[in-house]
Design an enzyme around this catalytic site. Structure first.
Site, short mmCIF file in Angstrom:
data_model
loop_
_atom_site.label_atom_id
_atom_site.label_comp_id
_atom_site.label_asym_id
_atom_site.label_seq_id
_atom_site.Cartn_x
_atom_site.Cartn_y
_atom_site.Cartn_z
N PHE A 1 -2.46 -18.19 -5.64
CA PHE A 1 -1.06 -18.59 -6.48
C PHE A 1 -1.48 -19.86 -7.45
CE2 PHE A 1 1.97 -17.72 -2.49
CZ PHE A 1 1.70 -16.46 -2.78
N LYS B 1 8.26 -8.89 0.19
CA LYS B 1 7.08 -8.10 -0.24
C LYS B 1 6.02 -8.25 1.04
CE LYS B 1 3.51 -7.63 -3.61
NZ LYS B 1 3.19 -7.80 -5.06
N ASN C 1 1.31 -5.69 -0.84
CA ASN C 1 0.38 -6.61 -1.62
C ASN C 1 -0.84 -5.97 -1.42
OD1 ASN C 1 -0.38 -9.05 -2.61
ND2 ASN C 1 1.52 -9.84 -1.74
N SER D 1 0.44 -12.69 0.43
CA SER D 1 -0.50 -12.92 -0.21
C SER D 1 -1.73 -13.28 0.83
CB SER D 1 -0.54 -14.14 -1.24
OG SER D 1 -2.07 -14.36 -1.67
N ASN E 1 -4.50 -14.89 0.31
CA ASN E 1 -5.24 -16.12 -0.54
C ASN E 1 -4.50 -17.54 -0.18
OD1 ASN E 1 -6.98 -14.09 -1.38
ND2 ASN E 1 -5.65 -13.73 -2.95
N THR E 2 -3.59 -17.63 0.42
CA THR E 2 -2.96 -18.95 0.79
C THR E 2 -3.22 -19.22 2.36
OG1 THR E 2 -1.29 -19.16 -1.15
CG2 THR E 2 -0.94 -20.40 0.82
N ASN F 1 -9.08 -10.06 -5.63
CA ASN F 1 -8.70 -11.37 -6.03
C ASN F 1 -8.63 -12.42 -5.06
OD1 ASN F 1 -5.82 -12.68 -6.01
ND2 ASN F 1 -5.48 -10.42 -5.90
C1 FMN Z 1 -5.20 -10.11 -9.83
C2 FMN Z 1 -4.00 -9.93 -9.23
C3 FMN Z 1 -3.13 -11.10 -9.13
C4 FMN Z 1 -2.06 -10.80 -8.01
N1 FMN Z 1 -1.27 -11.72 -7.95
C5 FMN Z 1 0.06 -11.48 -7.14
C6 FMN Z 1 0.73 -12.50 -7.05
O1 FMN Z 1 0.88 -13.60 -7.48
N2 FMN Z 1 1.88 -12.22 -6.40
C7 FMN Z 1 2.12 -11.08 -5.81
O2 FMN Z 1 3.16 -10.79 -4.90
N3 FMN Z 1 1.18 -10.12 -5.88
C8 FMN Z 1 0.08 -10.14 -6.47
N4 FMN Z 1 -0.65 -9.29 -6.67
C9 FMN Z 1 -0.75 -8.04 -6.05
C10 FMN Z 1 0.06 -6.85 -6.91
O3 FMN Z 1 1.04 -7.32 -7.11
C11 FMN Z 1 0.09 -5.50 -5.94
O4 FMN Z 1 0.95 -5.74 -4.90
C12 FMN Z 1 -1.35 -4.91 -5.55
O5 FMN Z 1 -2.32 -5.28 -6.61
C13 FMN Z 1 -1.37 -3.47 -5.37
O6 FMN Z 1 -1.05 -2.95 -6.37
P1 FMN Z 1 -2.33 -2.41 -7.45
O7 FMN Z 1 -3.13 -1.47 -6.69
O8 FMN Z 1 -1.71 -1.35 -8.33
O9 FMN Z 1 -2.90 -3.52 -8.02
C14 FMN Z 1 -1.84 -9.43 -7.57
C15 FMN Z 1 -2.82 -8.34 -7.62
C16 FMN Z 1 -3.89 -8.73 -8.52
C17 FMN Z 1 -5.08 -7.72 -8.80
#
Ligand code: FMN
Length: 364
Positions: free
Chosen positions: A114, A214, A243, A173, A175-176, A110
């Site tokens: 934000f 985080k 993350n 993140s 992406n910012t 992704n």
């Molecule tokens: C579509 C998507 C959006 C996410 N948005 C955020 C976010 O807004 N803030 C954040 O701290 N982590 C965000 N994450 C990261 C997740 O909270 C998590 O840390 C990461 O995906 C690893 O866990 P997973 O492998 O179970 O997905 C996002 C992950 C995905 C897949």
């Protein structure tokens, strides 16, 4: 009920563009008449960051970015829910497409950036459910165009402390642009000093609000030394590791989609995320607890995460591939492990394998 909903909706959700599927899932949760979750087995309960969770399985930030459905998520059996990332002002995020499924790898990339309805909208919803109970953490981040990113975090802590079980300072993140620079030692020290100070300032009215940090799984071990040292000296209450990753493991099968920019999550993230969790655990020396996230998609990977150092765990991408049944599967596996080991709570699992994991060959 959950199994029924899952069987009904998963094929449909999978056929849709991933972001449309996500939007539909949030809408369904908002309006589905879900019954309260059945009580969890007492042996799954933990007290972490001064909070009582009925089970250690949480939903990670990014699923319910705007705090639209925390109570529905609790009813699905999650022990806690983290909403956000919420930014002070509304912002659209990056242009679509910005969410990709790596089906053969059980991974997700992704670069949402934000997308947020902003603090006012989320605060209104959270204030309306503030007496509903359940552990609901709020993940906060800076606006892309902010002139003072540290001030964004301070403002969000001040505004959300009263309605948050805990607040997560998300500086990881990918992406910012420039956000992860906040993990650099001198900047991080100032950020955490001001954030913890803000928390203390509002505590007389808001009550005690744990502050978690985080981090990205892509930090070098030298950087991790600094980050943990600062988190300890500034007395944060915990860390989330972590993350999504900007790395692309050479084992990925979906090589074309893997070229998309953004953060990779899901199964291919597990080895790196688990290693960084264990590396963090040995550096923290029990001073505060950790939440483990990254690649949990089974009971076995959830248990491994706890054994690597997580007091609580969070899932996100695993739900895309395994469905909501994953939550019950994890709880069952944890209970089976307790039976096998003759334990009556999860405490002894936490960090039991951390040292061993840090001795393994570096994952790639
Ligand atoms: C579509 C998507 C959006 C996410 N948005 C955020 C976010 O807004 N803030 C954040 O701290 N982590 C965000 N994450 C990261 C997740 O909270 C998590 O840390 C990461 O995906 C690893 O866990 P997973 O492998 O179970 O997905 C996002 C992950 C995905 C897949």
């Amino acid at each position: 009920m959950i199994g029924f909903l899952d069987r009904l909706t998963r094929p449909l959700l999978h056929a849709l563009d991933p972001e449309d599927a996500h939007g539909l899932a949030i809408k369904m949760l908002k309006f589905a008449p879900l019954p309260p979750a059945p009580r969890d087995d007492k042996r799954l309960a933990l007290r972490v960051f001064g909070l009582n969770v009925p089970n250690p399985v949480g939903i990670a930030a990014g699923f319910d970015k705007n705090a639209e459905a925390p109570d529905a998520l609790l009813r699905l059996g999650f022990g806690f829910v983290e909403v956000g990332t919420i930014t002070p002002l509304p912002q659209p995020g990056n242009p679509r497409p910005r969410l990709f499924r790596l089906d053969a790898d059980h991974g997700v990339i992704n670069r949402l950036g934000f997308n947020s309805q902003g603090a006012d909208a989320a605060l209104k919803r959270l204030a309306a459910r503030s007496n509903a109970g359940g552990v609901v953490g709020i993940n906060v981040g800076a606006n892309k165009d902010s002139a003072d990113r540290v001030a964004d975090y301070v403002q969000l802590i001040e505004r959300f402390a009263a309605v948050a079980s805990y607040v997560t300072v998300n500086i990881s993140s990918p992406n910012t642009p420039g956000l992860r620079n906040l993990q650099q030692a001198s900047v991080l020290d100032d950020l955490l000093a001001r954030v913890v100070d803000a928390r203390e300032r509002v505590a007389p009215n808001a009550g005690p609000t744990p502050v978690l940090l985080k981090i990205a799984p892509d930090l070098s071990l030298g950087d991790l030394d600094d980050v943990v040292g600062i988190a300890r000296s500034r007395q944060v209450d915990g860390m989330i590791v972590g993350n999504t990753t900007v790395a692309r493991p050479p084992t990925l099968l979906e090589t074309a989609i893997a070229k998309e920019a953004g953060g990779l999550s899901g199964r291919p993230l597990f080895p790196l995320a688990n290693r960084m969790l264990a590396e963090t655990y040995v550096r923290v020396e029990g001073v505060f607890p950790l939440i483990g996230a990254g690649g949990i998609d089974s009971g076995a990977t959830a248990l491994a995460k706890m054994r690597a150092g997580a007091s609580l765990i969070q899932v996100y991408s695993g739900l895309v591939f395994r469905g909501l049944g994953l939550v019950a599967e994890i709880k069952n596996t944890l209970l089976e492990a307790l039976e096998t080991e003759g334990q009556d709570n999860l405490q002894d699992f936490i960090g039991a394998d951390a040292a061993a994991v840090t001795a393994e060959e570096w994952p790639h």
